[in-house]
Structures are given as C-alpha cells and as structure tokens.
Design an enzyme around this catalytic site. Structure first.
Site, PDB file in Angstrom:
ATOM      1  N   PHE A 122       0.850  -1.191   0.000  1.00 57.98           N
ATOM      2  CA  PHE A 122       0.000   0.000   0.000  1.00 57.98           C
ATOM      3  C   PHE A 122       0.892   1.249   0.000  1.00 57.98           C
ATOM      4  O   PHE A 122       1.859   1.328   0.762  1.00 57.98           O
ATOM      5  CB  PHE A 122      -0.903  -0.010   1.230  1.00 57.98           C
ATOM      6  CG  PHE A 122      -1.998   1.017   1.168  1.00 57.98           C
ATOM      7  CD1 PHE A 122      -3.162   0.765   0.457  1.00 57.98           C
ATOM      8  CD2 PHE A 122      -1.860   2.238   1.796  1.00 57.98           C
ATOM      9  CE1 PHE A 122      -4.171   1.713   0.389  1.00 57.98           C
ATOM     10  CE2 PHE A 122      -2.868   3.194   1.730  1.00 57.98           C
ATOM     11  CZ  PHE A 122      -4.028   2.927   1.025  1.00 57.98           C
ATOM     12  N   ASP A 194       1.222  -4.874   8.598  1.00 56.52           N
ATOM     13  CA  ASP A 194       0.086  -3.967   8.452  1.00 56.52           C
ATOM     14  C   ASP A 194      -1.172  -4.828   8.311  1.00 56.52           C
ATOM     15  O   ASP A 194      -1.282  -5.636   7.383  1.00 56.52           O
ATOM     16  CB  ASP A 194       0.301  -3.080   7.212  1.00 56.52           C
ATOM     17  CG  ASP A 194      -0.786  -2.024   7.066  1.00 56.52           C
ATOM     18  OD1 ASP A 194      -1.910  -2.261   7.538  1.00 56.52           O
ATOM     19  OD2 ASP A 194      -0.505  -0.977   6.457  1.00 56.52           O
ATOM     20  N   TYR A 219     -11.173   1.964  10.222  1.00 56.65           N
ATOM     21  CA  TYR A 219     -12.381   2.268   9.427  1.00 56.65           C
ATOM     22  C   TYR A 219     -12.728   1.228   8.383  1.00 56.65           C
ATOM     23  O   TYR A 219     -13.676   1.394   7.640  1.00 56.65           O
ATOM     24  CB  TYR A 219     -12.270   3.655   8.776  1.00 56.65           C
ATOM     25  CG  TYR A 219     -11.025   3.922   7.952  1.00 56.65           C
ATOM     26  CD1 TYR A 219     -10.910   3.436   6.653  1.00 56.65           C
ATOM     27  CD2 TYR A 219      -9.975   4.677   8.464  1.00 56.65           C
ATOM     28  CE1 TYR A 219      -9.787   3.693   5.898  1.00 56.65           C
ATOM     29  CE2 TYR A 219      -8.836   4.929   7.716  1.00 56.65           C
ATOM     30  CZ  TYR A 219      -8.744   4.436   6.425  1.00 56.65           C
ATOM     31  OH  TYR A 219      -7.621   4.679   5.689  1.00 56.65           O
ATOM     32  N   LYS A 220     -11.948   0.143   8.298  1.00 61.19           N
ATOM     33  CA  LYS A 220     -12.270  -0.899   7.309  1.00 61.19           C
ATOM     34  C   LYS A 220     -13.113  -1.982   7.990  1.00 61.19           C
ATOM     35  O   LYS A 220     -14.244  -1.726   8.362  1.00 61.19           O
ATOM     36  CB  LYS A 220     -10.976  -1.417   6.685  1.00 61.19           C
ATOM     37  CG  LYS A 220     -10.339  -0.338   5.797  1.00 61.19           C
ATOM     38  CD  LYS A 220      -8.952  -0.665   5.322  1.00 61.19           C
ATOM     39  CE  LYS A 220      -8.403   0.507   4.520  1.00 61.19           C
ATOM     40  NZ  LYS A 220      -6.944   0.468   4.377  1.00 61.19           N
ATOM     41  N   ARG A 368     -12.448  -4.205  -7.261  1.00 60.95           N
ATOM     42  CA  ARG A 368     -12.407  -4.939  -5.985  1.00 60.95           C
ATOM     43  C   ARG A 368     -13.811  -5.112  -5.420  1.00 60.95           C
ATOM     44  O   ARG A 368     -14.561  -4.148  -5.304  1.00 60.95           O
ATOM     45  CB  ARG A 368     -11.631  -4.143  -4.927  1.00 60.95           C
ATOM     46  CG  ARG A 368     -10.201  -3.911  -5.180  1.00 60.95           C
ATOM     47  CD  ARG A 368      -9.508  -3.403  -3.914  1.00 60.95           C
ATOM     48  NE  ARG A 368     -10.157  -2.243  -3.280  1.00 60.95           N
ATOM     49  CZ  ARG A 368      -9.693  -1.622  -2.211  1.00 60.95           C
ATOM     50  NH1 ARG A 368      -8.594  -2.068  -1.614  1.00 60.95           N
ATOM     51  NH2 ARG A 368     -10.312  -0.576  -1.706  1.00 60.95           N
TER      52      ARG A 368
HETATM   53  C1  PLP Z   1      -6.232   1.675   4.301  1.00 65.54           C
HETATM   54  C2  PLP Z   1      -4.777   1.416   4.460  1.00 65.54           C
HETATM   55  C3  PLP Z   1      -3.955   2.336   5.105  1.00 65.54           C
HETATM   56  C4  PLP Z   1      -4.518   3.638   5.592  1.00 65.54           C
HETATM   57  O1  PLP Z   1      -3.560   4.424   6.216  1.00 65.54           O
HETATM   58  P1  PLP Z   1      -4.021   5.706   7.067  1.00 65.54           P
HETATM   59  O2  PLP Z   1      -2.762   6.408   7.343  1.00 65.54           O
HETATM   60  O3  PLP Z   1      -4.689   5.208   8.301  1.00 65.54           O
HETATM   61  O4  PLP Z   1      -4.945   6.503   6.200  1.00 65.54           O
HETATM   62  C5  PLP Z   1      -2.624   2.005   5.291  1.00 65.54           C
HETATM   63  N1  PLP Z   1      -2.130   0.826   4.851  1.00 65.54           N
HETATM   64  C6  PLP Z   1      -2.901  -0.074   4.201  1.00 65.54           C
HETATM   65  C7  PLP Z   1      -2.329  -1.378   3.764  1.00 65.54           C
HETATM   66  C8  PLP Z   1      -4.237   0.210   3.971  1.00 65.54           C
HETATM   67  O5  PLP Z   1      -4.999  -0.661   3.313  1.00 65.54           O
END
Ligand code: PLP
Length: 409
Positions: A122, A194, A219-220, A368
């Site tokens: 990510f 992560d 939030y997921k 997705r």
């Molecule tokens: C959604 C997501 C994030 C989000 O990061 P924030 O800093 O909390 O906005 C980070 N890493 C991954 C792998 C994600 O899917």
C-alpha cells in the site's frame, strides 16, 4: 451466565447483520475501504456529544474516562488480533503509527539500515519509509522493495525490519504471517505487519506468530467510521528498550507534571503522541460491540466461505473470459475481498454503482469486491455476479457517463 446470543451458532450471520444499519436495496461490497455503520454508533455519538461533552465539559476527561480510551479501545482490538493485554493502543492513523514503529525498529537493530518491503505494498506504507529515509539519510535508513517471490532471498543480514501488509489491497492475496515472521527472525530482522485488510475479517494471531510490531486500520473491517483512529502493536519483549520520535506529551510518564523534558511513559503508552480524537474513539468503541460473542475463527471461516462462493459465481459466468480473477483460489492465501482485472475496470465499477451494487476500483485496472464477513449475504454476492455479467454482456459500461473519473475512487 452465558449471554443469550451465545446459545446458538449463527452460520448465516443474520443476527450479526442485524447489528448494522445498511441502506435498503444497496449491495455494499466496499467494506474493505469504509466499513458499514453499526446501528449502535449514532446513539453513542449523540451521547458523547450532548451529555458527556455538553454537560460534563472538561470533567469528561476524568468522569467519562476519555483519557483511557486509547488503551480501553486498544484492548478490545487486541482481543480480535491475538494480542495479550498491554501491547496494543488505538491512536492516530496507520501512516503516523508506521513512522513511530519504523523508527523504533531501526533503533532496535543498530548497524542495520534496511526496511524490506514488497513492490505493490500500500502506497502510504512505502511513502512513510521513504520519508524516514529522507530524514535519516540512506546510510541509516534504506527502503528496499522486492516482489513477493523474492522476499525469502532478500532477507539478508542488513535488514532491520521486514514491513509487509498481510493482505494485498489490490489482489487480496494473503501472506503467511507465521512463516515470513520466522524467516525475518532467522536473519535477525524484526517483522512489522500492516493489518489494514485483516483486522476484523481474519483470525490474526500476533502473539502466536511472534510478530514484533503491527499497525491496523479502524475504518475498514473494524467499522469505526470515516477517518476512525488506527492501532499500533508492539510485542511486550521490546517494551523496555524502545523510544519513538513523536514523543508528545500524552506519551510522557507524567503528562500533567508539565516537565520541561520528555520522560517516556511505561510500556506501550509511550506510543501516544497528542490528544486522542474522543469522538472518533467513542464511535469505534461502540462499533466494536458487533464482535461481541463472535470468535475470530468463525469470522475467518465466514470470510473464506463467502469469498469462495463469489469466486465460483464469477468463474461460472459465460463472460468470465473477459476478465481475470486475481485473488488466490486457495482460501488460506486470500483475505476478505475478490478482485478482478479488466482494462475497463473503472467504467464497470461505475456501471455497478448505478445499480446500487458498490465495489470499488483501484488503479490501473482492478475492480475490488470487498466482502465484509459480518454483514454480506450470500444472495447479495449472487446478485453482484449477475449484474456484472449483464454489464459485460450489454457493453453498457462503454457509456460516457461511466468513464468520468471522480476524485476519490
Ligand atoms: C487503508 C490502508 C492504510 C490507511 O492508512 P491511514 O494512514 O490510516 O490513512 C494504510 N495501509 C494499508 C495497507 C491500507 O490498506
């Protein structure tokens, strides 16, 4: 006394679904981007705003224990990801938490400079490592990216920390957390995971896998609401040796001593930086009630069964030659989403949304379908597969209205 809900297993998860407030007629397959609203959240938010803030004012920090929320909410998340108490707090965003933990990792492995990660991880994870590299200089911190296949060979003696996302946000492929953590340890490196696409959907076992550090998203699949606070885990065995650079006052041993110099709080608490968002934490606390009575083993089984049935439905479509299912067919190798590749993925996503079926698009060509185990129904997945078939068959996604890119995809 067993809770009345404990009495019967609920293989269809209909009871769990009833704990969510979902708009009528919508098939929501984007819970991997923003989890749906748990029905208990609006009242909890109204209470913290009107009664706790409105009436208690500043006394709320003590009287309503706002100050304890990062720990209280953190412990509830810990119980969902296989972490014993005292190792996980709820705070900040993943990006900020990664910065804190990566800095700690380099400090725990003096003489090593490499953050090893995966091409296609990510972006924010890679960007934060780049930022740390720019700050510390390439001698002290170097981000190295290799493909998933190259990871075992890339674990060399100069690696300080292996930083991976358990479930890939594009493909939905899931790494073997236990095996890769062990491989990192064999060369003396730390493992930082992560859990953005794992926490709340899979049976994560941080302690059992001997993970050193982890971050995850509120939030997921934890349903904490837009911009919900994230979380951070550091294994107990490292607690006495660490410091972190965002050493704000709430991570001080005595925040209200107002001393001129920083002294870290004991244990995981030194990872707090500034004042937590109480409204966000309260929404998260109420949202986590949806996990009450659920075992994460059952949740992971539900995930595996729903994703399996959707992959089967997709591959059985006469139009299946037009796209590629990129999510692994083996349940243990995937998370809680099913992704397909198609050159017109963006337009197809828009055409599905026009029919109230909501997946999302990830550049350059991935569609997705996020499959939240707690509220997605089998028949919704069948409806989504049929709608996809009809859209491909008719070619309606070619209409100009489906080609307009929005700012947030
Ligand atoms: C959604 C997501 C994030 C989000 O990061 P924030 O800093 O909390 O906005 C980070 N890493 C991954 C792998 C994600 O899917």
């Amino acid at each position: 006394m067993p809770h009345p809900d404990d009495a019967l297993p609920d293989p269809s998860f209909e009871h769990t679904r009833s704990l969510f407030q979902l708009p009528e007629g919508v098939v929501y397959l984007d819970g991997n981007s923003l989890g749906a609203l748990p029905a208990a959240v609006p009242a909890a938010i109204a209470d913290v705003v009107s009664r706790q803030w409105g009436e208690s004012l500043i006394a709320g920090w003590n009287d309503h224990q706002w100050i304890k929320l990062p720990t209280v909410v953190g412990e509830r998340i810990a119980s969902l990801v296989g972490a014993a108490p005292g190792q996980l707090i709820c705070c900040d965003s993943i990006s900020v938490n990664l910065f804190k933990l990566l800095a700690t990792a380099l400090q725990l492995r003096p003489g090593r400079s490499v953050i090893l990660s995966e091409v296609g991880n990510f972006p924010t994870d890679l960007y934060i490592a780049e930022g740390l590299q720019a700050l510390l200089g390439g001698e002290r911190c170097e981000l190295r990216q290799v493909t998933a296949q190259e990871l075992p060979d890339a674990l060399t003696e100069d690696v300080a920390v292996l930083m991976l996302t358990e479930v890939n946000f594009r493909s939905g492929a899931r790494h073997d957390m236990a095996a890769l953590t062990q491989a990192a340890h064999r060369v003396g490196a730390l493992a930082l995971w992560d859990l953005a696409h794992s926490a709340g959907a899979l049976d994560v076992q941080l302690d059992a896998c001997k993970v050193d550090m982890a971050v995850g998203c509120g939030y997921k699949f934890l349903h904490g609401g837009p911009g919900a606070p994230a979380f951070l885990y550091l294994a107990q065995r490292h607690h006495d040796q660490v410091a972190q650079p965002l050493c704000g006052w709430l991570g001080h041993a005595a925040p209200f001593g107002f001393e001129n110099s920083y002294r870290p709080a004991a244990g995981i608490h030194c990872y707090l930086s500034g004042t937590p968002s109480i409204l966000g934490m309260k929404a998260m606390e109420a949202a986590l009630d949806v996990f009450h009575t659920l075992s994460m083993r059952d949740v992971e089984r539900r995930t595996a069964s729903l994703t399996q049935s959707f992959i089967s439905a997709l591959t059985a479509l006469p139009q299946s030659r037009e796209f590629t299912v990129v999510t692994p067919a083996i349940a243990a190798q995937r998370g809680s989403q099913v992704s397909i590749r198609h050159p017109q993925a963006y337009a197809i996503t828009q055409a599905l949304i026009a029919q109230q079926i909501i997946p999302d698009f990830r550049a350059p060509d991935i569609l997705r379908f996020g499959i939240a185990p707690l509220y997605t129904r089998e028949e919704e997945l069948q409806r989504a597969a049929q709608a996809l078939a009809a859209i491909l068959e008719s070619g309606q996604y070619r209409q100009p209205r489906f080609q307009q890119r929005k700012e947030v995809t």
